[in-house]
Design a protein around this motif. Structure first.
Motif, PDB file in Angstrom:
ATOM      1  N   ASP A 152      10.565 -55.248 -44.473  1.00  0.00           N
ATOM      2  CA  ASP A 152      11.329 -54.632 -43.427  1.00  0.00           C
ATOM      3  C   ASP A 152      12.725 -54.768 -42.835  1.00  0.00           C
ATOM      4  N   THR A 153      13.636 -53.850 -43.059  1.00  0.00           N
ATOM      5  CA  THR A 153      14.894 -53.885 -42.767  1.00  0.00           C
ATOM      6  C   THR A 153      15.593 -52.958 -41.887  1.00  0.00           C
ATOM      7  N   ARG A 158      14.929 -45.023 -39.485  1.00  0.00           N
ATOM      8  CA  ARG A 158      14.672 -44.702 -38.310  1.00  0.00           C
ATOM      9  C   ARG A 158      15.937 -44.148 -38.035  1.00  0.00           C
ATOM     10  N   ALA A 210      11.469 -49.436 -43.046  1.00  0.00           N
ATOM     11  CA  ALA A 210      10.375 -50.562 -43.933  1.00  0.00           C
ATOM     12  C   ALA A 210      10.069 -50.071 -45.555  1.00  0.00           C
ATOM     13  N   THR A 268       5.911 -55.109 -48.759  1.00  0.00           N
ATOM     14  CA  THR A 268       6.731 -53.985 -48.058  1.00  0.00           C
ATOM     15  C   THR A 268       7.767 -54.994 -46.959  1.00  0.00           C
ATOM     16  N   SER A 326       7.925 -45.833 -48.042  1.00  0.00           N
ATOM     17  CA  SER A 326       8.551 -46.557 -47.495  1.00  0.00           C
ATOM     18  C   SER A 326       8.244 -45.170 -46.274  1.00  0.00           C
ATOM     19  N   SER A 327       8.102 -46.305 -45.011  1.00  0.00           N
ATOM     20  CA  SER A 327       9.155 -45.417 -43.642  1.00  0.00           C
ATOM     21  C   SER A 327      10.499 -43.959 -44.004  1.00  0.00           C
TER      22      SER A 327
END
Length: 292
Positions: free
Chosen positions: A9-10, A69, A14, A7, A65-66
């Motif tokens: 993080d961006t 945001r 994620a 994973t 993926s999340s």
């Protein structure tokens, strides 16, 4: 060949990726709306991984993926392209080809048009249309089914219909789960952004590109007008034609993996040769300039 998962993080959230790590050169694979990186399992677990580093990712709001945001920013063609660019940078990729399917193909074109170090494009189920509604109508069949691509909230019937449209009778049970999991806000935000003409003019981008470009579509694709591709003027069109795979629909890489993988291997070799030739030409140009 082993496939590794991690994973990253961006700023968009994620992002989960699968990566064969070994290989001569990287290929980034971007799935379509409502799908996930597992749709490329027949590439990741094939002979291709002996020669190429294959990387597939779950876009924000998909798979493992999340969710984004900031959905209004990330779930646009420019936002998704920026996200994939961040992932590539974190992996140390500076110049690479992309296999983009459906929505993922539009993201790939956006990356190429924005100067993100793209060395080649293989596009499946992705007509590179001009900006706006009229442009969209040139490359896609107008139908009630295509409206699913912009519908935010899916019923169970919508999920089944979308799965059938994308994969026909070759679907995998996990694909239904992926469609049901997908953040429906992406469908509505992305489609509105495309209709507004956000991002690069996709037709102009591919016609002005100086990189190899391949179009690979299924003969029975329910969304795409195959006749649209004959009107494109591509400088470095792979093997001189838009490829149409018999017996396949919207996802030829899944439905006809052996034939598709052979074509993909040829395309990646074409990209590698073009990169080498371009590098040699640039080297000669700089060497000649240094004489003066």
């Amino acid at each position: 060949m082993d496939v590794f998962h991690c994973t990253i993080d961006t700023s968009h959230g994620a992002v989960r990726i699968s990566d064969t790590i070994d290989g001569a050169a990287p290929l980034v694979m971007i799935h379509g709306s409502g799908s996930s990186r597992t749709v490329f399992s027949r590439q990741l677990h094939s002979h291709l991984s002996r020669n190429w580093r294959l990387i597939a990712l779950d876009l924000p709001g998909h798979g493992e993926s999340s969710d984004a945001r900031d959905p209004q920013s990330t779930y646009t063609v420019t936002g998704l392209a920026d996200c994939v660019g961040e992932v590539a940078a974190r992996l140390g990729l500076h110049r690479f080809p992309v296999l983009g399917w459906s929505l993922g193909g539009h993201v790939a074109i956006e990356m190429a048009g924005s100067g993100n170090g793209i060395s080649g494009l293989m596009l499946c189920g992705t007509p590179p249309v001009p900006s706006g509604l009229l442009g969209m109508l040139r490359g896609f069949h107008p139908s009630f089914d295509i409206l699913l691509a912009s519908k935010e909230n899916f019923t169970s019937r919508d999920v089944e219909r979308f799965q059938s449209l994308c994969f026909g009778d070759t679907s995998n049970p996990s694909f239904r789960d992926a469609i049901a999991r997908a953040d429906g806000r992406l469908r509505s935000v992305f489609s509105r952004a495309m209709l507004r003409g956000q991002g690069v003019d996709q037709r102009r981008t591919v016609e002005q590109a100086d990189i190899p470009i391949a179009f690979v579509n299924g003969f029975h694709d329910p969304f795409v007008k195959l006749s649209y591709f004959s009107g494109l003027n591509i400088q470095l069109l792979f093997e001189g034609k838009a490829h149409v795979m018999e017996g396949a629909g919207h996802a030829p890489f899944w439905e006809k993996p052996e034939s598709f993988n052979s074509m993909l291997d040829r395309f990646l070799n074409t990209v590698a040769a073009h990169e080498t030739n371009t590098g040699l030409k640039n080297h000669r140009f700089l060497s000649n300039r240094s004489v003066f």
